[in-house]
Motif scaffolding. Sequence first.
Motif, mmCIF file in Angstrom:
data_model
loop_
_atom_site.group_PDB
_atom_site.id
_atom_site.type_symbol
_atom_site.label_atom_id
_atom_site.label_comp_id
_atom_site.label_asym_id
_atom_site.label_seq_id
_atom_site.Cartn_x
_atom_site.Cartn_y
_atom_site.Cartn_z
ATOM 1 N N ALA A 144 -1.991 41.535 -26.781
ATOM 2 C CA ALA A 144 -1.603 42.963 -27.350
ATOM 3 C C ALA A 144 -0.738 43.051 -26.020
ATOM 4 C CB ALA A 144 -2.357 43.839 -27.037
ATOM 5 N N GLN A 145 -0.617 42.400 -24.799
ATOM 6 C CA GLN A 145 0.136 43.021 -24.071
ATOM 7 C C GLN A 145 0.985 41.848 -23.536
ATOM 8 O OE1 GLN A 145 -2.335 42.349 -19.796
ATOM 9 N NE2 GLN A 145 -0.625 43.539 -18.820
ATOM 10 N N ILE A 146 0.405 40.606 -23.882
ATOM 11 C CA ILE A 146 1.534 39.279 -24.009
ATOM 12 C C ILE A 146 2.587 39.600 -25.438
ATOM 13 C CG2 ILE A 146 1.860 37.184 -24.563
ATOM 14 C CD1 ILE A 146 -0.668 36.867 -22.817
ATOM 15 N N ALA A 147 2.268 40.517 -26.302
ATOM 16 C CA ALA A 147 2.985 40.213 -27.798
ATOM 17 C C ALA A 147 4.168 41.466 -27.344
ATOM 18 C CB ALA A 147 2.219 41.150 -28.483
ATOM 19 N N VAL A 148 3.540 42.844 -26.285
ATOM 20 C CA VAL A 148 4.510 43.964 -25.991
ATOM 21 C C VAL A 148 5.845 42.990 -25.524
ATOM 22 C CG1 VAL A 148 5.279 45.815 -24.732
ATOM 23 C CG2 VAL A 148 3.174 45.364 -26.512
ATOM 24 N N ILE A 149 5.528 42.195 -24.657
ATOM 25 C CA ILE A 149 6.254 41.506 -23.493
ATOM 26 C C ILE A 149 7.281 40.386 -24.148
ATOM 27 C CG2 ILE A 149 7.201 39.989 -21.592
ATOM 28 C CD1 ILE A 149 5.499 43.252 -20.790
ATOM 29 N N LEU A 150 6.733 39.889 -25.485
ATOM 30 C CA LEU A 150 7.059 38.788 -25.996
ATOM 31 C C LEU A 150 8.147 39.792 -26.630
ATOM 32 C CD1 LEU A 150 5.214 36.229 -26.271
ATOM 33 C CD2 LEU A 150 7.132 36.114 -24.575
ATOM 34 N N ASN A 151 8.088 40.957 -27.435
ATOM 35 C CA ASN A 151 8.704 41.283 -28.046
ATOM 36 C C ASN A 151 8.568 40.693 -30.070
ATOM 37 O OD1 ASN A 151 10.223 43.723 -28.939
ATOM 38 N ND2 ASN A 151 12.223 43.198 -29.545
ATOM 39 N N VAL A 152 6.688 40.584 -29.918
ATOM 40 C CA VAL A 152 6.373 40.131 -31.124
ATOM 41 C C VAL A 152 5.297 40.661 -31.560
ATOM 42 C CG1 VAL A 152 7.409 37.679 -30.929
ATOM 43 C CG2 VAL A 152 4.745 38.429 -30.339
ATOM 44 N N ASP A 153 5.062 40.700 -32.791
ATOM 45 C CA ASP A 153 3.856 41.586 -33.695
ATOM 46 C C ASP A 153 2.483 41.032 -33.013
ATOM 47 O OD1 ASP A 153 1.997 42.363 -35.407
ATOM 48 O OD2 ASP A 153 3.226 43.893 -36.580
ATOM 49 N N ILE A 154 1.572 41.630 -33.145
ATOM 50 C CA ILE A 154 0.480 40.487 -32.181
ATOM 51 C C ILE A 154 -0.365 40.048 -33.096
ATOM 52 C CG2 ILE A 154 -1.260 42.266 -33.037
ATOM 53 C CD1 ILE A 154 -3.049 41.806 -30.279
ATOM 54 N N LYS A 155 -0.054 40.330 -34.223
ATOM 55 C CA LYS A 155 -1.012 39.436 -35.338
ATOM 56 C C LYS A 155 0.163 37.876 -35.334
ATOM 57 C CE LYS A 155 0.163 42.160 -37.993
ATOM 58 N NZ LYS A 155 0.324 43.175 -40.189
ATOM 59 N N SER A 156 1.327 37.624 -34.753
ATOM 60 C CA SER A 156 2.606 36.344 -35.190
ATOM 61 C C SER A 156 1.718 35.468 -33.417
ATOM 62 C CB SER A 156 3.930 36.566 -34.364
ATOM 63 O OG SER A 156 3.865 37.321 -33.195
ATOM 64 N N LEU A 157 0.349 36.019 -32.935
ATOM 65 C CA LEU A 157 0.309 35.784 -31.512
ATOM 66 C C LEU A 157 -1.256 34.631 -31.849
ATOM 67 C CD1 LEU A 157 1.552 37.477 -28.557
ATOM 68 C CD2 LEU A 157 2.371 35.145 -29.720
ATOM 69 N N LEU A 158 -2.170 34.875 -33.464
ATOM 70 C CA LEU A 158 -2.942 35.486 -33.457
ATOM 71 C C LEU A 158 -2.933 34.387 -35.058
ATOM 72 C CD1 LEU A 158 -4.422 38.398 -33.982
ATOM 73 C CD2 LEU A 158 -4.309 36.359 -32.277
ATOM 74 N N PRO A 159 -3.714 33.197 -34.956
ATOM 75 C CA PRO A 159 -3.843 31.891 -35.768
ATOM 76 C C PRO A 159 -3.980 32.530 -37.283
ATOM 77 C CG PRO A 159 -5.362 31.026 -34.540
ATOM 78 C CD PRO A 159 -4.789 32.382 -34.087
#
Length: 69
Positions: free
Chosen positions: A54-69
């Motif tokens: 979640a922390q990484i998603a915030v910095i990358l400015n993306v929804d956390i779902k986009s970082l999950l397969p």
Amino acid sequence: MNQELAQSIGFLIRSTRKQEHISQEQLALLTGIDRSYLGRIERGEVSVTVEKIAQIAVILNVDIKSLLP
């Protein structure tokens, strides 16, 4: 977290980071994650918590779902 899942998440983090033109060092600094540990996350060598994703998603400015397969 199994190895295949960790590798999938790491791949998504790395590819998103590169799309956003953020270096691994910059992302590590902005998230407070050690750079070498972030590299291990991106290679799928370690399990990463939902909080870190979640922390990484915030910095990358993306929804956390986009970082999950």
